[in-house]
Design an enzyme around this catalytic site. Structure first.
Site, mmCIF file in Angstrom:
data_model
loop_
_atom_site.group_PDB
_atom_site.id
_atom_site.type_symbol
_atom_site.label_atom_id
_atom_site.label_comp_id
_atom_site.label_asym_id
_atom_site.label_seq_id
_atom_site.Cartn_x
_atom_site.Cartn_y
_atom_site.Cartn_z
ATOM 1 N N ARG A 49 0.842 -1.194 0.000
ATOM 2 C CA ARG A 49 0.000 0.000 0.000
ATOM 3 C C ARG A 49 0.872 1.237 0.000
ATOM 4 N NH1 ARG A 49 -1.060 2.224 4.485
ATOM 5 N NH2 ARG A 49 -1.446 0.300 5.641
ATOM 6 N N TYR A 102 -16.890 16.974 -15.805
ATOM 7 C CA TYR A 102 -17.245 15.561 -15.900
ATOM 8 C C TYR A 102 -18.258 15.213 -14.808
ATOM 9 C CZ TYR A 102 -16.654 10.571 -14.877
ATOM 10 O OH TYR A 102 -16.870 9.259 -14.578
ATOM 11 N N ASP A 174 -7.299 18.765 -14.730
ATOM 12 C CA ASP A 174 -7.609 17.437 -15.221
ATOM 13 C C ASP A 174 -7.186 17.380 -16.682
ATOM 14 O OD1 ASP A 174 -8.748 15.110 -16.233
ATOM 15 O OD2 ASP A 174 -10.559 15.265 -15.017
ATOM 16 N N LYS A 199 -8.162 6.156 -19.400
ATOM 17 C CA LYS A 199 -8.476 6.692 -20.720
ATOM 18 C C LYS A 199 -7.258 6.634 -21.648
ATOM 19 C CE LYS A 199 -12.492 7.688 -18.801
ATOM 20 N NZ LYS A 199 -12.280 7.603 -17.354
#
Length: 379
Positions: A49, A102, A174, A199
Site C-alpha cells: 500500500r 465531468y 484534469d 483513458k
C-alpha cells in the site's frame, strides 16, 4: 532525463531489471517485503500500500512525461481526485469547478465532499472575469478541465495559473482529455495534474486507474502521505498495464487526432448535424487558446443533431464500429449519449448537458471504415 516525450514514456522509471536484465518492469505481485533488520527497509519497501516497485515505475514515468516532481498512481481517476481534495481542503473551504465538468467529478463534489463541508461553485472557466468574481477568501483550488467533458470547452491554463497565484489558491488541471502528449499543464503554471489513466494513458480499455502529478516536491510529499493513509492505490497488475499503454501514447494520439479531424469534416458537412464541438475548429470559442497550449486538438468530438434527444439516442444505437459505451481514449471508437450515460448525475443541475448531444471517442481504426459507419448511422 532531458529527453523527448516518447523516449521518456518508454524509459523513465523503467531501467532493465538488475537481476535478470528484463527490459520490462516485472509485476511485483507482493504485499510485504523482508526487512534487513528492524526498521531496515530494503530499497525503501515495506508494504505494497505504501510502495510497490511496479507502481513506482509508473509513478516515475508519469512524473517524467508531465514534467513534475512527483507522480502518484491510484485505483481510479476519482480516487486521485478525492485524495487531492482531502489533502488540500478542509471543511468550510471553497473550490471553483468548471460549469461543464465531468459528471463523476461533479458527483464527488455535490454528493460526497459537500456533505463533508466543502463548498464549490460551477463557473465558465473560459471567462476569466467570472472566475475572478467567484473567488472567495476560502477558495483553495481552481479546478480545471481543458478540454472539458463533454462540451469540449477550453480554459487558458497560464492565465488561470496567474489568477490562482494572485488569490492564494492552487490550480489543479484534469488533463485526461488532452493527455500528457498533447498538453503540459505544469509547464503552463498548474500546481497539480489529474488523470484518469483508464483513458488515453492506458489506451486499451483494459484497466481502470488514476494519477496525480505535482509540480512542487513538498506538495508531492503531502499527496503521497494521503495516498498511503487513504489507501486507494493502483495494484501492481493495473500499474503494469497502464505503464504498457503509456509507452505508445504518442503514436496513438497522433492517429486519434488524424481520425478525429476527418470525422469533424464529415459531421460539418452533414445536414442532420446542427453543430460540431471540437477545439480544432477555427470558430470554436477556445480555438486560439487551444492552439497555444496544445500540440494538437485531440480525439474527442461532440456534436448536436437536428432531431433532438430522441434522434441522438437512436443515432447511438445505429452505429456498428462505434461501440455504444461509456469511457473514452481506447484504441476502439466509442459513441455515447452524455445526458443519459456519463453525465446523468448532473441532470437538473447547472451542469446539465443538452439532450441532443452525442459524444464520440474517435479510435485508431481505418478512417474510411469509421466515416462509413457514421454516414450510415446518420442516414
Amino acid at each position: 532525463m532531458n529527453h523527448g516525450f516518447e523516449t521518456l514514456a518508454i524509459h523513465a522509471g523503467q531501467e532493465p531489471d538488475p537481476t535478470t536484465g528484463a527490459v520490462v518492469p516485472p509485476i511485483y505481485a507482493v504485499s510485504t517485503y523482508k526487512q534487513d533488520g528492524v526498521g531496515g527497509l530494503r530499497a525503501g519497501y515495506e508494504y505494497s500500500r505504501s510502495a510497490n516497485p511496479t507502481r513506482a515505475a509508473l509513478e516515475e514515468a508519469m512524473a517524467a512525461v508531465e514534467g513534475g516532481s512527483r507522480g502518484l498512481a491510484f485505483a481510479s481517476g476519482l480516487a486521485a481526485e478525492d485524495a487531492i481534495l482531502r489533502t488540500i481542503c478542509r471543511p468550510g473551504d471553497h473550490v471553483i469547478i468548471p460549469n461543464d465538468a465531468y459528471g463523476g467529478t461533479y458527483r464527488l463534489f455535490a454528493k460526497v465532499h459537500e456533505r463533508w463541508g466543502l463548498h464549490y461553485d460551477p463557473v465558465p472557466l473560459g471567462d476569466l472575469a467570472a472566475v475572478a468574481a467567484a473567488v472567495t477568501q476560502k477558495t483553495k483550488i481552481i479546478w480545471v478541465e481543458t478540454p472539458t467533458n463533454p462540451l469540449l470547452g477550453v480554459a487558458d491554463i497560464a492565465a488561470l495559473a496567474q489568477l490562482a497565484t494572485e488569490c492564494g489558491a492552487l490550480l489543479v488541471v484534469d488533463n485526461t482529455f488532452a493527455s500528457p502528449y498533447l498538453q503540459q499543464p505544469l509547464a503552463l503554471g498548474a500546481d497539480v495534474v489529474v488523470h484518469s489513466t483508464t483513458k488515453y494513458v492506458g489506451g486499451h480499455s483494459d484497466v481502470v486507474g488514476g494519477a496525480l502529478v505535482a509540480r512542487d516536491a513538498g506538495l508531492g510529499e503531502e499527496l503521497a502521505y494521503h495516498q498511503n493513509a487513504m489507501g486507494a492505490v493502483a495494484g501492481p497488475f493495473d500499474a503494469w498495464l497502464t505503464l504498457r499503454g503509456l509507452k505508445t501514447l504518442g503514436v496513438r494520439m497522433d492517429r486519434h487526432c488524424d481520425n478525429a479531424e476527418r470525422v469533424v469534416d464529415l459531421l460539418l458537412a452533414h445536414p442532420r448535424v446542427t453543430s460540431v464541438l471540437y477545439p480544432g475548429l477555427a470558430d470554436h470559442p477556445g480555438h486560439e487558446v487551444a492552439a497555444k497550449q496544445m500540440r494538437r486538438f485531440g480525439g474527442m468530438v461532440s456534436f448536436r443533431v437536428a432531431g433532438g434527444e430522441a434522434e441522438a439516442v437512436e443515432l447511438c444505437d445505429r452505429t456498428k464500429l462505434f461501440i455504444l459505451g461509456e469511457s473514452l481514449g481506447g484504441v476502439e471508437s466509442l459513441i455515447e449519449h452524455p445526458g443519459r450515460m456519463t453525465h446523468a448525475s448532473v441532470a437538473g443541475s447547472p451542469l446539465e448537458v443538452p439532450g441532443d448531444l452525442v459524444r464520440l471517442s474517435v479510435g485508431i481504426e481505418s478512417i474510411d471504415d469509421l466515416l462509413a459507419d457514421l454516414t450510415q448511422a446518420l442516414g
